[in-house]
Design an enzyme around this catalytic site. Structure first.
Site, mmCIF file in Angstrom:
data_model
loop_
_atom_site.group_PDB
_atom_site.id
_atom_site.type_symbol
_atom_site.label_atom_id
_atom_site.label_comp_id
_atom_site.label_asym_id
_atom_site.label_seq_id
_atom_site.Cartn_x
_atom_site.Cartn_y
_atom_site.Cartn_z
ATOM 1 C CG ASP A 1 3.205 0.899 9.503
ATOM 2 O OD1 ASP A 1 2.768 1.693 10.357
ATOM 3 O OD2 ASP A 1 3.470 1.236 8.336
ATOM 4 C CB CYS B 1 -5.164 9.676 12.188
ATOM 5 S SG CYS B 1 -3.637 8.784 12.340
ATOM 6 N NE ARG C 1 0.330 9.538 10.774
ATOM 7 C CZ ARG C 1 -0.048 8.582 9.918
ATOM 8 N NH1 ARG C 1 -1.186 7.964 10.119
ATOM 9 N NH2 ARG C 1 0.692 8.261 8.901
ATOM 10 N NE ARG D 1 -7.365 4.052 5.778
ATOM 11 C CZ ARG D 1 -6.624 4.947 6.424
ATOM 12 N NH1 ARG D 1 -6.898 5.220 7.674
ATOM 13 N NH2 ARG D 1 -5.636 5.570 5.838
ATOM 14 C CE LYS E 1 -1.714 1.431 4.132
ATOM 15 N NZ LYS E 1 -1.357 2.794 4.569
ATOM 16 C CG ASN E 2 2.225 2.651 3.554
ATOM 17 O OD1 ASN E 2 1.075 2.999 3.283
ATOM 18 N ND2 ASN E 2 2.608 2.379 4.798
HETATM 19 N N1 EPU Z 1 6.423 14.058 11.500
HETATM 20 C C1 EPU Z 1 6.473 15.378 11.868
HETATM 21 N N2 EPU Z 1 6.310 16.327 10.911
HETATM 22 C C2 EPU Z 1 6.113 16.018 9.588
HETATM 23 C C3 EPU Z 1 6.080 14.666 9.215
HETATM 24 C C4 EPU Z 1 6.239 13.697 10.193
HETATM 25 O O1 EPU Z 1 6.634 15.702 13.045
HETATM 26 O O2 EPU Z 1 5.971 16.931 8.771
HETATM 27 C C5 EPU Z 1 6.596 13.016 12.521
HETATM 28 C C6 EPU Z 1 5.349 12.145 12.671
HETATM 29 O O3 EPU Z 1 4.392 12.725 13.521
HETATM 30 C C7 EPU Z 1 5.940 10.853 13.211
HETATM 31 C C8 EPU Z 1 7.290 10.773 12.498
HETATM 32 O O4 EPU Z 1 7.578 12.102 12.061
HETATM 33 O O5 EPU Z 1 6.144 10.993 14.597
HETATM 34 C C9 EPU Z 1 7.355 9.857 11.313
HETATM 35 O O6 EPU Z 1 6.216 10.056 10.498
HETATM 36 P P1 EPU Z 1 6.237 9.860 8.924
HETATM 37 O O7 EPU Z 1 6.072 11.178 8.274
HETATM 38 O O8 EPU Z 1 7.409 9.031 8.519
HETATM 39 O O9 EPU Z 1 4.903 9.025 8.696
HETATM 40 P P2 EPU Z 1 3.993 9.128 7.420
HETATM 41 O O10 EPU Z 1 4.822 9.409 6.229
HETATM 42 O O11 EPU Z 1 2.813 9.982 7.696
HETATM 43 C C10 EPU Z 1 4.219 6.618 6.689
HETATM 44 C C11 EPU Z 1 3.283 5.467 6.449
HETATM 45 C C12 EPU Z 1 2.737 5.001 7.798
HETATM 46 C C13 EPU Z 1 3.902 4.555 8.660
HETATM 47 C C14 EPU Z 1 4.899 5.722 8.829
HETATM 48 C C15 EPU Z 1 6.135 5.338 9.591
HETATM 49 C C16 EPU Z 1 2.419 5.944 4.252
HETATM 50 C C17 EPU Z 1 1.272 6.344 3.407
HETATM 51 N N3 EPU Z 1 2.208 5.908 5.567
HETATM 52 O O12 EPU Z 1 3.444 7.637 7.321
HETATM 53 O O13 EPU Z 1 1.910 3.886 7.534
HETATM 54 O O14 EPU Z 1 3.448 4.171 9.932
HETATM 55 O O15 EPU Z 1 5.298 6.190 7.520
HETATM 56 O O16 EPU Z 1 6.791 4.288 8.975
HETATM 57 O O17 EPU Z 1 3.496 5.648 3.751
HETATM 58 C C18 EPU Z 1 0.169 2.356 7.939
HETATM 59 O O18 EPU Z 1 0.385 1.872 6.807
HETATM 60 O O19 EPU Z 1 -0.574 1.790 8.780
HETATM 61 C C19 EPU Z 1 0.803 3.608 8.306
HETATM 62 C C20 EPU Z 1 0.378 4.364 9.307
#
Ligand code: EPU
Length: 418
Positions: free
Chosen positions: A304, A116, A121, A397, A22-23
Site C-alpha cells: 500500500d 479490481c 483478488r 475512499r 481504514k483497514n
Molecule cells: N489472495 C488469494 N486468495 C484469497 C485471499 C487473498 O489468492 O482468498 C491473494 C491476493 O490476491 C493477494 C494476496 O493473497 O495476492 C494478499 O491479499 P490479501 O487477502 O492480504 O489482501 P486483502 O485482505 O484483500 C488487505 C487490505 C489491502 C492491502 C492488502 C495487502 C483491507 C481492507 N485491505 O487486502 O488494502 O493492500 O491487505 O496488505 O485490509 C488499500 O488499503 O489500498 C488496500 C488495497
C-alpha cells in the site's frame, strides 16, 4: 467529480496528526455484528469506505451514531443477512461481514467481490477456511450463499497470508465450537487491533502478530470498546512527502513499530528520522539516493506504499528496482507518472525507475486509492505549471482530508469541485 490541483515546489513543514487506520476500522465495525448491544469505537476516520460499510450494515438492521471520531454502534436488531452487489462492488472489504454474520446468525448472503484495478483478488482462501469450519456455501447468481448450523473450530493453513482472510476467520472462530488454529496467518498490525477488540469482547485469542493464531471458541461475547490504531499507510505517505520536498514534518500519533521497513528504506534514501514517544520527525535530504524495494506481507515493505515510494524514486539520484509481489497489477500509476516525465520501465512484476532531475506538472488521472496518493506526491514536486489529479473519488475512499493536511504543511494544493 472532484479534482485536486497542485502547484509543486513547496517544501513541507509542520505537524500532521494521523487519522485512524481504514483497514483496522473496517474489520472493527464488522466485528460489532458478533454480538448484540452498544459498541463504542474510537478513532474512526471519515472516509468513503467507512460510509459504505455503515450503509451495508444499516441495511442489516445495525444503527450508528457518530460523534467526532467516535462511533457508537447498536447491533441488537440484526434482521437481514444480505450484502448486495450494488454496495459490495464499490468496496471489496464487504467480504469482512461474512465471518461475523455466520457467527451471529448462521447465515450470510454476500455478493462475491470481483477483481479490481490492482488485481484479481480472489477470496478462495476465506471460503476454503469457512468450509472447513462447517459452512455450506454455494455461488448463487453472483452471491456467496452461506449457512451453518454451528461453526466448528478447525486447523487452517492459508496458502498465502491474507489480511482480510485472517480477519474473517478470526471473527468466525471466536464463537465456534472448540479450537481454531490459523497457520501462515497475516501479521499486519490491523490483525492485532482486531484481536484486541475481540479479546475486549470476551474472545480467547493468542498468537496474533505471529503467523499462528489460536482461538478458543466461547459461548458469550459482550459489546466492545476499542480504539483504532493510527493509519500506518497515511503515516508512510507523509514521510515520503517530507523526503521528496526537503521537508521537516512531525507525524503525530505515528507508531514506528508499524513502519520499520518504511523507516529503514527512507533512511537509506537519505532522510533523517527521529523517533519520539508521540510520533516521529522526518527531514528530507538535499539529495535523494535510489533504493530498491520489494513489497512483502508485514513486517516487509507494504504494497500500500509501493506507488508512493515509486513517486519518490522518480526524482532520486540513480536507478531503483521496485518489485511488487502482492498484487499482479499494481503498476497502473506508472503510465500516469510517465506523463509527468518519469522514466520507468516495467518488466513483469518489476519496475526499473531511473531518477530524473525533475517532474513536470501535468493533468493526470487517479486509478486506485494508493495510485492517487502517488500522483499527488509527484504533483507536490512537479515544476512548470499545475498538476491536476482527476478521479479523486479513489482518494476519498482511504485518505481523510489529505489535501487539507498537505495544505496545512505548506503545500499549494486545493480541491476543485467539478
Ligand atoms: N489472495 C488469494 N486468495 C484469497 C485471499 C487473498 O489468492 O482468498 C491473494 C491476493 O490476491 C493477494 C494476496 O493473497 O495476492 C494478499 O491479499 P490479501 O487477502 O492480504 O489482501 P486483502 O485482505 O484483500 C488487505 C487490505 C489491502 C492491502 C492488502 C495487502 C483491507 C481492507 N485491505 O487486502 O488494502 O493492500 O491487505 O496488505 O485490509 C488499500 O488499503 O489500498 C488496500 C488495497
Amino acid at each position: 467529480m472532484d479534482k485536486i490541483i497542485i502547484k509543486g515546489g513547496k517544501s513541507l513543514h509542520g505537524t500532521v496528526r494521523l487519522s485512524g487506520a481504514k483497514n483496522a476500522a473496517l474489520p472493527a465495525i464488522a466485528a460489532s455484528i458478533l454480538t448484540g448491544g452498544a459498541h463504542q469505537l474510537q478513532g474512526i476516520p471519515k472516509l468513503k469506505d467507512i460510509q459504505t460499510i455503515k450503509l451495508i450494515m444499516s441495511k442489516l438492521g445495525v444503527s450508528f451514531q457518530e460523534q467526532g471520531t467516535d462511533l457508537a454502534i447498536n447491533t441488537d436488531d440484526i434482521n437481514e443477512y444480505e450484502a448486495s452487489y450494488d454496495l459490495v462492488r464499490t468496496m471489496r472489504a464487504s467480504i469482512l461481514l461474512l465471518g461475523p454474520l455466520l457467527a451471529r446468525l448462521g447465515r450470510a448472503k454476500i455478493s462475491m467481490p470481483g477483481g479490481c484495478a490492482i488485481g484479481a483478488r480472489p477470496v478462495n482462501l476465506h471460503l476454503k477456511a469457512l468450509a472447513m469450519m462447517g459452512v455450506d456455501m454455494h455461488l448463487d447468481h453472483g452471491y456467496i450463499n452461506a449457512q451453518t448450523k454451528r461453526l466448528k473450530g478447525a486447523d487452517i493453513f492459508f496458502d498465502i497470508p491474507t489480511v482480510t482472510g485472517t480477519e474473517n476467520i478470526m471473527m468466525a472462530a471466536v464463537k465456534a465450537d472448540g479450537r481454531t488454529v490459523l497457520k501462515n496467518a497475516a501479521r499486519e498490525p490491523e490483525i492485532g487491533n482486531l484481536a484486541d477488540m475481540l479479546r475486549n469482547m470476551g474472545a480467547q485469542i493468542q498468537g496474533d502478530g505471529s503467523d499462528t493464531i489460536i482461538i478458543e471458541g466461547v459461548n458469550d461475547l459482550y459489546p466492545a470498546r476499542q480504539s483504532i490504531i493510527p493509519d500506518r499507510i497515511e503515516a508512510g505517505t507523509f514521510m515520503i512527502a517530507s523526503a521528496m520536498t526537503r521537508g521537516d514534518i512531525m507525524i503525530e500519533g505515528c507508531r514506528p513499530d508499524h513502519l520499520s521497513a518504511v523507516i529503514e528504506k527512507l533512511k537509506a534514501v537519505g532522510a533523517k528520522i527521529n523517533i519520539f514517544d508521540h510520533g516521529l520527525v522526518i527531514k528530507g535530504p538535499d539529495r535523494l539516493h535510489s533504493v530498491d524495494i520489494k513489497t512483502m506481507p508485514f513486517p516487509g515493505f507494504p504494497t500500500d506504499l509501493q506507488a508512493q515510494f515509486m513517486a519518490l524514486m522518480c526524482i532520486a539520484d540513480g536507478s531503483s528496482i521496485i518489485k511488487e509481489t502482492i498484487f499482479e497489477n499494481r503498476f497502473i500509476h506508472v503510465s500516469e507518472l510517465k506523463r509527468m516525465g518519469a522514466d520507468i520501465a516495467i518488466n513483469g512484476n518489476q519496475a526499473l525507475v531511473r531518477g530524473q532531475d525533475r517532474l513536470l506538472a501535468a493533468p493526470v488521472m487517479a486509478t486506485d486509492l494508493r495510485a492517487s496518493a502517488s500522483l499527488i506526491l509527484a504533483g507536490l514536486v512537479a515544476v512548470d505549471g499545475r498538476t491536476e489529479v482527476s478521479r479523486i473519488y479513489h482518494l476519498d475512499r482511504g485518505y481523510e482530508a489529505l489535501e487539507e493536511k498537505f495544505r496545512a504543511l505548506g503545500a499549494d494544493i486545493r480541491r476543485e469541485k467539478v
